[in-house]
Design a protein around this motif. Structure first.
Motif, short mmCIF file in Angstrom:
data_model
loop_
_atom_site.label_atom_id
_atom_site.label_comp_id
_atom_site.label_asym_id
_atom_site.label_seq_id
_atom_site.Cartn_x
_atom_site.Cartn_y
_atom_site.Cartn_z
N SER A 1 -31.26 -104.62 -18.50
CA SER A 1 -30.65 -105.25 -17.33
C SER A 1 -30.83 -106.75 -17.44
CB SER A 1 -31.30 -104.73 -16.04
OG SER A 1 -30.82 -105.43 -14.92
N ARG B 1 -25.52 -109.36 -11.96
CA ARG B 1 -26.37 -108.44 -12.74
C ARG B 1 -25.50 -107.71 -13.75
NH1 ARG B 1 -30.80 -104.13 -10.37
NH2 ARG B 1 -31.21 -103.02 -12.31
N GLU C 1 -25.55 -104.63 -16.52
CA GLU C 1 -26.22 -103.44 -17.03
C GLU C 1 -25.70 -103.20 -18.45
OE1 GLU C 1 -28.62 -101.97 -15.63
OE2 GLU C 1 -28.50 -102.63 -13.54
#
Length: 449
Positions: free
Chosen positions: A116, A108, A110
């Protein structure tokens, strides 16, 4: 029995060219027959499976008895020896340990401003495994196909195997038991592949089909690809041994013979810098073949698809290896790791005199399901990666859309996709807010917009 060829890079020998161009699955008559079988199963399901099983396997069967009961697998344990069971269990343990290292991790990012970006990894839900019942039995292939799928997290593995295996092969049944494969159907051939691809009243439709088989199975897999995924179109087995004058001709001969006993179409090639070694390998083959039960198959394979190719240098030999792109490659040289650095195309690579192909076939760890027919130029061994899907996840915020919307709309307009640009524009302007009236159909009021 096996031809010795002096390699000339300027004028490629006919036999060398045959080796390079092997793997062509062009059988128009069989292809027509296979397509008819697959179409019939797709259209009529269990009824056709019953008919074809009786026609091709000589077995009268009903849909209620397609599936092998657990008691049949349990009873098979009484028919195998303890040494086989121990070897099988260690094989499963080693292969599991190796493939656990292939497990993919999600990530993931950010990006700030409410953005995201993620990648999610999830296993394929249902996989069909075909287990053939032809000239030889291969419990090892069941392990090499099933373990990566199980490690990946596949929740349902549906096995297809001809009726002969359920009746005559306790080693195959015990392998099912040790792997926890409980959904096993006594169906074989192109009709089994069709049942897995389309589903029937009894057989579930799967998402991917794996496993080896004869030409009918291979062509059926090719035909249903797109309806389901498949592992590969596997051709005859093959080995190339790259050797310098330090190699042991007894070892090389044994390895060429081992590969040739698979079937008459198997390819076994020795590439060497030493004519002397080549002649010693030829003599060793003539001596050792007398020790094998499958002499006729081996002799035909070596005659039609075997060769000892003499090259001037190891560099020239490696160039030829990369051109052939073999399923198995053995490096029997003084410094195999130095040669390894230059090898670009090979399914599995075995380093040194004490790493023959059978080590990888049965016990080492990596799956022995490998690309054949030169496809190692662009494909890889079967692994956990073949049983997972990756999904990208994108989350943008209102603020980011307003900052970057102009760029997105500009790219969309260049492609002439007005609707794409408009999907961004409505968000830049706030959607169905008081300052952006909508018409009765939920669209933008053009005069106000």
């Amino acid at each position: 029995m096996i031809e010795i060829i002096e390699y000339d890079t300027k004028r490629i020998n006919k036999r060398v060219q045959e080796v390079i161009s092997r793997g062509n699955l062009y059988f128009p008559d069989i292809d027509i027959e296979v397509r008819a079988i697959v179409d019939a199963v797709r259209d009529m399901g269990d009824e056709v499976l019953v008919k074809l099983t009786e026609e091709f396997d000589g077995v009268s069967i009903s849909p209620s008895s397609f599936r092998i009961p657990p008691s049949t697998i349990e009873a098979a344990y009484e028919k195998v020896d303890a040494e086989f069971l121990l070897a099988l269990q260690e094989s499963i343990q080693n292969i599991t340990k190796y493939h656990e290292n292939e497990l993919m991790r999600p990530f993931r990012l950010e990006e700030g401003d409410g953005v995201s970006l993620e990648e999610r990894v999830s296993p394929i839900e249902k996989v069909g495994l075909y287990v053939p019942g032809g000239k030889a039995i291969y419990p090892s292939s069941i392990v090499m196909n099933a373990v990566p799928a199980k490690v990946a997290g596949v929740s349902r593995i549906v096995v297809m195997t001809p009726p002969k295996n359920s009746a005559d092969n306790p080693h195959v049944l015990v392998t099912f038991g040790e792997l926890g494969l409980k959904e096993v159907y006594t169906l074989g051939g192109a009709q089994a592949i069709a049942a897995l691809a389309f589903g029937t009243e009894t057989v579930p439709k799967v998402d991917k089909i794996i496993g080896p088989g004869n030409i009918y199975v291979a062509l059926a897999k090719r035909y249903v690809y797109g309806v389901v995924d498949i592992d590969m179109i596997a051709g005859p087995s093959e080995v190339v041994v790259l050797a310098d004058d330090s190699a042991d001709p007894m070892f090389i001969a044994a390895d060429l013979l081992a590969q040739s006993e698979h079937d008459q179409m198997a390819t076994a090639i020795c590439i060497t810098t030493s004519l002397r070694l080549g002649k010693e390998v030829e003599a060793e083959i003539a001596r050792q073949i007398k020790m094998l039960r499958r002499q006729r198959i081996v002799a035909e394979s070596l005659k039609n698809h075997g060769a000892i190719i003499v090259v001037k240098t190891l560099e020239e030999g490696i160039e030829l290896v990369n051109l052939i792109a073999p399923e198995h490659l053995e490096l029997m040289t003084q410094n195999p790791r130095r040669c390894l650095r230059k090898v670009k195309n090979a399914g599995a690579i075995f380093l040194g005199a004490y790493s023959p192909v059978p080590v990888g076939d049965y016990l080492a760890g990596p799956s022995h399901v490998l690309p054949t027919g030169g496809t190692a130029r662009y494909s890889s061994p079967l692994s956990v990666y073949d049983f997972v899907k990756r999904s990208s996840i994108i989350e943008y915020s209102k603020g980011k859309i307003q900052k970057k919307g102009t760029l997105i709309r500009r790219l969309a307009s260049v492609e002439g996709l007005e609707g794409h640009a408009r999907a961004i524009e409505v968000r830049e302007k706030g959607g169905s807010s008081p300052d952006l009236p909508v018409d009765a159909n939920g669209g933008l009021n053009e005069k106000s917009a």
